[in-house]
Design a protein around this motif. Structure first.
Motif, mmCIF file in Angstrom:
data_model
loop_
_atom_site.group_PDB
_atom_site.id
_atom_site.type_symbol
_atom_site.label_atom_id
_atom_site.label_comp_id
_atom_site.label_asym_id
_atom_site.label_seq_id
_atom_site.Cartn_x
_atom_site.Cartn_y
_atom_site.Cartn_z
ATOM 1 N N GLU A 53 0.859 -1.180 0.000
ATOM 2 C CA GLU A 53 0.000 0.000 0.000
ATOM 3 C C GLU A 53 0.895 1.230 0.000
ATOM 4 N N ILE A 54 0.462 2.237 -0.742
ATOM 5 C CA ILE A 54 1.196 3.505 -0.742
ATOM 6 C C ILE A 54 0.382 4.500 0.072
ATOM 7 N N ILE A 55 1.020 5.100 1.065
ATOM 8 C CA ILE A 55 0.346 6.147 1.840
ATOM 9 C C ILE A 55 1.075 7.458 1.561
ATOM 10 N N THR A 56 0.365 8.410 0.976
ATOM 11 C CA THR A 56 0.975 9.715 0.736
ATOM 12 C C THR A 56 0.409 10.698 1.752
ATOM 13 N N ILE A 57 1.317 11.419 2.382
ATOM 14 C CA ILE A 57 0.928 12.310 3.480
ATOM 15 C C ILE A 57 1.122 13.770 3.071
ATOM 16 N N GLY A 58 0.071 14.580 3.221
ATOM 17 C CA GLY A 58 0.242 16.003 2.912
ATOM 18 C C GLY A 58 -1.066 16.704 2.593
ATOM 19 N N ASP A 59 -1.348 17.792 3.311
ATOM 20 C CA ASP A 59 -2.566 18.565 3.049
ATOM 21 C C ASP A 59 -2.627 19.067 1.608
ATOM 22 N N GLU A 60 -1.455 19.358 1.035
ATOM 23 C CA GLU A 60 -1.434 19.942 -0.313
ATOM 24 C C GLU A 60 -2.041 18.983 -1.350
ATOM 25 N N ILE A 61 -2.000 17.694 -1.064
ATOM 26 C CA ILE A 61 -2.621 16.725 -1.977
ATOM 27 C C ILE A 61 -4.145 16.793 -1.847
ATOM 28 N N LEU A 62 -4.624 16.887 -0.598
ATOM 29 C CA LEU A 62 -6.064 16.826 -0.355
ATOM 30 C C LEU A 62 -6.798 18.088 -0.803
ATOM 31 N N ILE A 63 -6.124 19.240 -0.738
ATOM 32 C CA ILE A 63 -6.798 20.450 -1.209
ATOM 33 C C ILE A 63 -6.575 20.649 -2.706
ATOM 34 N N GLY A 64 -5.896 19.713 -3.329
ATOM 35 C CA GLY A 64 -5.749 19.772 -4.784
ATOM 36 C C GLY A 64 -4.692 20.746 -5.253
ATOM 37 N N GLN A 65 -3.807 21.117 -4.337
ATOM 38 C CA GLN A 65 -2.753 22.045 -4.725
ATOM 39 C C GLN A 65 -1.721 21.353 -5.606
ATOM 40 N N ILE A 66 -1.464 20.093 -5.303
ATOM 41 C CA ILE A 66 -0.579 19.337 -6.189
ATOM 42 C C ILE A 66 -1.251 18.022 -6.578
ATOM 43 N N VAL A 67 -0.925 17.544 -7.751
ATOM 44 C CA VAL A 67 -1.380 16.227 -8.195
ATOM 45 C C VAL A 67 -0.343 15.226 -7.732
ATOM 46 N N ASP A 68 -0.806 14.147 -7.100
ATOM 47 C CA ASP A 68 0.106 13.112 -6.621
ATOM 48 C C ASP A 68 0.577 12.269 -7.806
ATOM 49 N N THR A 69 1.764 12.597 -8.315
ATOM 50 C CA THR A 69 2.306 11.811 -9.419
ATOM 51 C C THR A 69 3.230 10.712 -8.899
ATOM 52 N N ASN A 70 3.647 10.828 -7.635
ATOM 53 C CA ASN A 70 4.540 9.819 -7.046
ATOM 54 C C ASN A 70 3.938 8.422 -7.077
ATOM 55 N N SER A 71 2.670 8.328 -6.701
ATOM 56 C CA SER A 71 2.058 7.013 -6.523
ATOM 57 C C SER A 71 2.035 6.209 -7.817
ATOM 58 N N ALA A 72 1.692 6.877 -8.925
ATOM 59 C CA ALA A 72 1.640 6.159 -10.206
ATOM 60 C C ALA A 72 3.031 5.642 -10.552
ATOM 61 N N TRP A 73 4.027 6.474 -10.352
ATOM 62 C CA TRP A 73 5.398 6.063 -10.651
ATOM 63 C C TRP A 73 5.794 4.880 -9.776
ATOM 64 N N MET A 74 5.472 4.973 -8.492
ATOM 65 C CA MET A 74 5.819 3.880 -7.574
ATOM 66 C C MET A 74 5.078 2.593 -7.933
ATOM 67 N N GLY A 75 3.808 2.742 -8.294
ATOM 68 C CA GLY A 75 3.003 1.575 -8.672
ATOM 69 C C GLY A 75 3.627 0.828 -9.840
ATOM 70 N N LYS A 76 4.049 1.614 -10.834
ATOM 71 C CA LYS A 76 4.658 1.017 -12.013
ATOM 72 C C LYS A 76 5.950 0.291 -11.645
ATOM 73 N N GLU A 77 6.795 0.946 -10.848
ATOM 74 C CA GLU A 77 8.079 0.352 -10.470
ATOM 75 C C GLU A 77 7.888 -0.904 -9.626
ATOM 76 N N LEU A 78 6.951 -0.866 -8.693
ATOM 77 C CA LEU A 78 6.705 -2.033 -7.841
ATOM 78 C C LEU A 78 6.222 -3.209 -8.691
ATOM 79 N N ASN A 79 5.351 -2.911 -9.655
ATOM 80 C CA ASN A 79 4.863 -3.952 -10.553
ATOM 81 C C ASN A 79 5.966 -4.684 -11.272
ATOM 82 N N THR A 80 6.988 -3.930 -11.684
ATOM 83 C CA THR A 80 8.055 -4.568 -12.452
ATOM 84 C C THR A 80 8.823 -5.589 -11.619
ATOM 85 N N ILE A 81 8.768 -5.473 -10.295
ATOM 86 C CA ILE A 81 9.462 -6.489 -9.492
ATOM 87 C C ILE A 81 8.468 -7.468 -8.857
#
Lengths: 414, 414
Positions: free
Chosen positions: B4-32
């Motif tokens: 499971e990926i847990i991303t922590i940060g108010d800036e994600i929840l108020i939509g100030q930033i798009v969480d691009t980390n999780s997609a990248w991590m998901g892809k990398e984890l899949n490869t292994i």
């Protein structure tokens, strides 16, 4: 009032797509006084969806679900909600008619799975999705509101704007949140923060200031929360004016609009026309401008000229200039900008030539070297920028820098 | 193995930033061979973080946390983990030295909050973060692995690639996950599903098929999980070939790449060149193409010609054609495409003229009417499309349709 966003889809978990919906939704919900407590992305798996729903109900009163509503077998959100709420599916005639009309318009036969798009859990409120075949479903159970929307961004956005946000506003007594955005360009957020530190420190507790940076631009957003909309607006305006006066030379516009839209509005009001001559930005600036409705009143057109040949033939850059100074040079972008003015018969023009990368760097001109020129009929100015080694970022930064330069020239000329 | 990926940060929840980390991590984890079961974004709030950790531990064996490790007061991930695992903070000398070196290099004084970056829960494995001051922390408790990383993308990516992924591979015996993506264009997902229904039904349980639609395109993704990579690849290929044969005329490419990238690769391999003549797409097609590194080998350039004047002067469209048939007509786009071939000296060209909207519709040519022509030196074909009343979508759909037409002409010519 708290909400949770649940996004459903294996494609999110394996990283095939980035979930951009949630950030957009979080921002929109904030504007009407609803805070997102958690964003949860789960797989297309009934047990997992149910677990997420159960957990979310302990935390929040509003659950917004996106995804898993397509007609294919991997999409199981609707069936899962039907079981979860113990509401058997019924065929919704209004939805069926809507789906039928879509297929008739496309002149395509409807197959069984398309017809099944009209099946909905008996007990939810069906909200028609004007942009697609999957209906939006609104459940009110045990004092909680649960809404299921398609994950396709433009379908979700339309539904949120036209249906869900207005309905949520009606369903709850929400505080007013008044936002005022100041778009700035040309100074980084920490430097802006330093310049307006005393104003920020003097903000009353019901007004918050957020810095929203984006390549080369920073939006300053003042948000006031309270029960009296009129006085909130007045409060926010006082501080907005203080900030604008302080950082005046970096202020693009005191509205939450895109940089290029601010330029279009300014130019349209004065009957001015614009053209572009792009090399490394490859049409991105023209695209930014033309994505806005009504841009044709200002934007005549432009050229994307990658090769020396096209820089000469379409834009009239002198062969000697290219061979003597190279395509990425102040001389070349100036001739590109002047060529655009002459050939495309416009009042202003933008020209960009640079090395976007990742390849193409050379001694003295590394990847990220970008020359930008802005021309009017009377003058042309060129400026050198050195950005990063990331292609997409270099394209975006170049566009922002070029538009900022144009805006400054427009300000100076008026 | 599930994570499971847990991303922590108010800036994600108020939509100030798009969480691009999780997609990248998901892809990398899949490869292994690690599947992401859930992505959870929570606020900078200790109780909320602990709740997320508790829930995640019920679902998965690996929890990867990003964010909340900065030096400021709102960053509380480390303190929360210290309490959660009942591991008091100790000062880690290696981290202190690393942080000290960074500040020395930047020639900046270290203040108390910077020194505290070296405090870590006593009992975790500290992994140095070469790109920043916040260390990565690896916990092994009750058979679960919990890793806390900074949220800054390039710090997280470096740590994942160099440290976390190799350590996870060592810690578990992982299955292989093999994906195969088929990019299609020109047929909706429900029709594709109908055509390959029997193939989908015959898939063995270790192979899954997903439909990933995007305006005018659908990606079909086969995913196989098991212990023998070679046999998984062979298994997936068997079904991929069946699908490709069945829906051959809609298959763009059997790779997970963008449509325009597939075209660029095909054309580059044959030393072919391309130009564009855009009206309603306003440079978007040129931008799609030029966002890809190396596009200059194929793409010479193009014109964005909104006005009649520019259609005539840059593209050589006959004045009579424009006045007789209008700018949005088969005749005009054909002349635009042929003009691009001649003026920009390329082997192929794309031309688009239409009414993107929301205004500009006329009797017989409503908003959404788009003519597209594709030309080679020997031939030119034009086709009429009727899209929606949404400007941005019309632009995107026109681009997809134009690129699909080009691809089909390329296939036919080879």
């Amino acid at each position: 009032m708290l909400a949770e966003i649940i996004t459903i889809g294996d494609e999110i978990l394996i990283g095939q797509i980035v979930d951009t919906n949630s950030a957009w939704m979080g921002k929109e919900l904030n504007t009407i006084g609803i805070s997102v407590k958690q964003i949860t992305s789960v797989s297309d798996n009934a047990e997992h969806i149910i677990q997420a729903l159960n957990e979310a109900q302990k935390r929040v009163d509003i659950i917004l679900i996106t995804g898993g509503l397509g007609p294919t077998k991997d999409d199981i959100t609707k069936l899962t909600l039907s079981k979860y709420f113990n509401m058997p599916l019924r065929r919704d005639q209004a939805t069926l008619q809507h789906v039928t009309e879509i297929f008739a318009r496309l002149n395509r036969p409807m197959i069984d799975v398309n017809i099944k798009q009209a099946d909905v859990p008996d007990g939810c409120t069906v909200i028609q999705n004007k942009n697609g075949t999957a209906p939006c479903m609104w459940f009110e159970v045990n004092g909680k509101i649960i809404v299921s929307m398609p994950g396709v961004p433009f379908e979700m956005m339309y539904l949120m704007e036209e249906e869900i946000l207005p309905r949520l506003k009606k369903a709850f007594t929400l505080p007013f949140i008044v936002h005022k955005t100041i778009l700035t360009s040309g100074l980084g957020e920490s430097f802006l923060a330093q310049q307006i530190e005393d104003i920020e420190d003097s903000l009353p507790s019901h007004i918050k200031l957020a810095y929203l940076p984006k390549l080369g631009q920073v939006r300053l957003r003042l948000s006031a929360t309270g029960n009296n909309e009129t006085s909130l607006k007045a409060d926010v305006d006082v501080y907005a004016q203080q900030i604008i006066q302080r950082i005046n030379s970096y202020v693009v516009i005191d509205e939450d609009v895109a940089l290029e839209k601010a330029i279009l509005d300014k130019m349209k009001a004065k009957n001015l026309t614009l053209s572009t001559a792009e090399s490394c930005t490859g049409g991105y600036i023209a695209h930014l401008i033309t994505q806005h409705a009504g841009s044709s009143a200002v934007f005549a057109g432009g050229a994307v000229a990658y090769s020396y040949d096209l820089k000469e033939s379409i834009l009239g850059v002198k062969h000697q200039t290219l061979t003597e100074f190279g395509a990425v040079s102040g001389q070349t972008v100036k001739e590109m900008a002047q060529g655009a003015i002459t050939h495309f018969k416009t009042d202003y023009s933008i020209a960009v030539s640079g090395i976007a990368g990742p390849d193409g760097g050379m001694p003295g001109k590394p990847v990220g070297t970008v020359w930008i020129a802005i021309a009017s009929k009377d003058e042309v100015v060129a400026k050198l920028f050195t950005f990063s080694n990331k292609r997409i970022q270099n394209i975006e930064r170049s566009a922002t820098a070029a538009l900022t330069m144009l805006l400054n020239l427009l300000k100076q000329d008026s």
